[in-house]
Design an enzyme around this catalytic site. Structure first.
Site, PDB file in Angstrom:
ATOM      1  N   ASP A   1       3.606  -8.145  13.230  1.00  0.00           N
ATOM      2  CA  ASP A   1       3.264  -8.323  11.824  1.00  0.00           C
ATOM      3  C   ASP A   1       1.774  -8.666  11.782  1.00  0.00           C
ATOM      4  O   ASP A   1       1.388  -9.797  12.062  1.00  0.00           O
ATOM      5  CB  ASP A   1       4.113  -9.452  11.225  1.00  0.00           C
ATOM      6  CG  ASP A   1       3.839  -9.687   9.759  1.00  0.00           C
ATOM      7  OD1 ASP A   1       3.351  -8.766   9.073  1.00  0.00           O
ATOM      8  OD2 ASP A   1       4.121 -10.798   9.277  1.00  0.00           O
TER       9      ASP A   1
ATOM     10  N   GLU B   1       3.952  -3.196  11.480  1.00  0.00           N
ATOM     11  CA  GLU B   1       4.089  -3.030  10.041  1.00  0.00           C
ATOM     12  C   GLU B   1       2.873  -2.294   9.491  1.00  0.00           C
ATOM     13  O   GLU B   1       1.737  -2.636   9.822  1.00  0.00           O
ATOM     14  CB  GLU B   1       4.224  -4.389   9.352  1.00  0.00           C
ATOM     15  CG  GLU B   1       4.460  -4.271   7.863  1.00  0.00           C
ATOM     16  CD  GLU B   1       4.641  -5.623   7.198  1.00  0.00           C
ATOM     17  OE1 GLU B   1       5.731  -5.863   6.670  1.00  0.00           O
ATOM     18  OE2 GLU B   1       3.693  -6.420   7.238  1.00  0.00           O
TER      19      GLU B   1
ATOM     20  N   ASP C   1       6.161 -15.385  10.008  1.00  0.00           N
ATOM     21  CA  ASP C   1       5.468 -14.224  10.597  1.00  0.00           C
ATOM     22  C   ASP C   1       6.201 -13.733  11.851  1.00  0.00           C
ATOM     23  O   ASP C   1       6.266 -12.534  12.106  1.00  0.00           O
ATOM     24  CB  ASP C   1       4.020 -14.583  10.962  1.00  0.00           C
ATOM     25  CG  ASP C   1       3.217 -15.035   9.760  1.00  0.00           C
ATOM     26  OD1 ASP C   1       2.997 -14.213   8.862  1.00  0.00           O
ATOM     27  OD2 ASP C   1       2.837 -16.215   9.718  1.00  0.00           O
TER      28      ASP C   1
END
Length: 154
Positions: free
Chosen positions: A7, A67, A139
């Site tokens: 992420d 991502e 996260d």
């Protein structure tokens, strides 16, 4: 198969490593790479790459899942995109295949809804990995969701 989910961010990069074999999913590690806000941006980028290299050498992932950045108006947009570029370059230097997924696809894969809330995502990750406690911080949970998405989408 060992998948590293990432992420991206500048202040905090979430990461999650999962081993997938047969019908089992085992979380190996998760956490964040954090950078000091008082440092120059370029030094923070070096720190992200250095810490990511340590993780890669330790866990030797077969695949990475990152991502895709969703663009919105923010003062940090450019910095996050630059940090994501450093992450992609570091993964490429180790010749780790990279797959990318937008947030909506990750949510849809894990919960069945592309508009799932954070709590639904964390609950799904906890259930998918048979964890007793939800992964923290958020996260890291997001990075695990990204890795699980790669497994299901491959």
């Amino acid at each position: 198969m060992r998948i590293l989910g990432i992420d991206p961010g500048l202040a905090r990069v979430g990461y999650g490593l999962i081993d997938f074999y047969e019908d089992k999913k085992i979380m190996l590690d998760c956490g964040i790479i954090s950078t000091d806000k008082s440092k120059r941006e370029e030094d923070r980028m070096v720190e992200i790459s250095k810490d990511l290299r340590v993780l890669i050498r330790k866990w030797k992932p077969n695949l990475s899942s990152v991502e895709k950045f969703f663009f919105y108006r923010s003062s940090t947009t450019i910095s996050v995109v630059q940090a994501r570029g450093v992450i992609m370059m570091t993964l490429a230097r180790f010749k780790i295949p990279i797959v990318e997924y937008p947030p909506m696809q990750i949510k849809l894969t894990l919960t069945g809804s592309g508009r799932a809330e954070k709590k639904e995502m964390i609950d799904s990750v906890t259930r998918e990995l048979s964890l007793t406690n939800p992964p923290k911080p958020d996260d890291a949970a997001d990075a695990l969701a990204i890795a699980i998405t790669a497994y299901y989408q491959r």
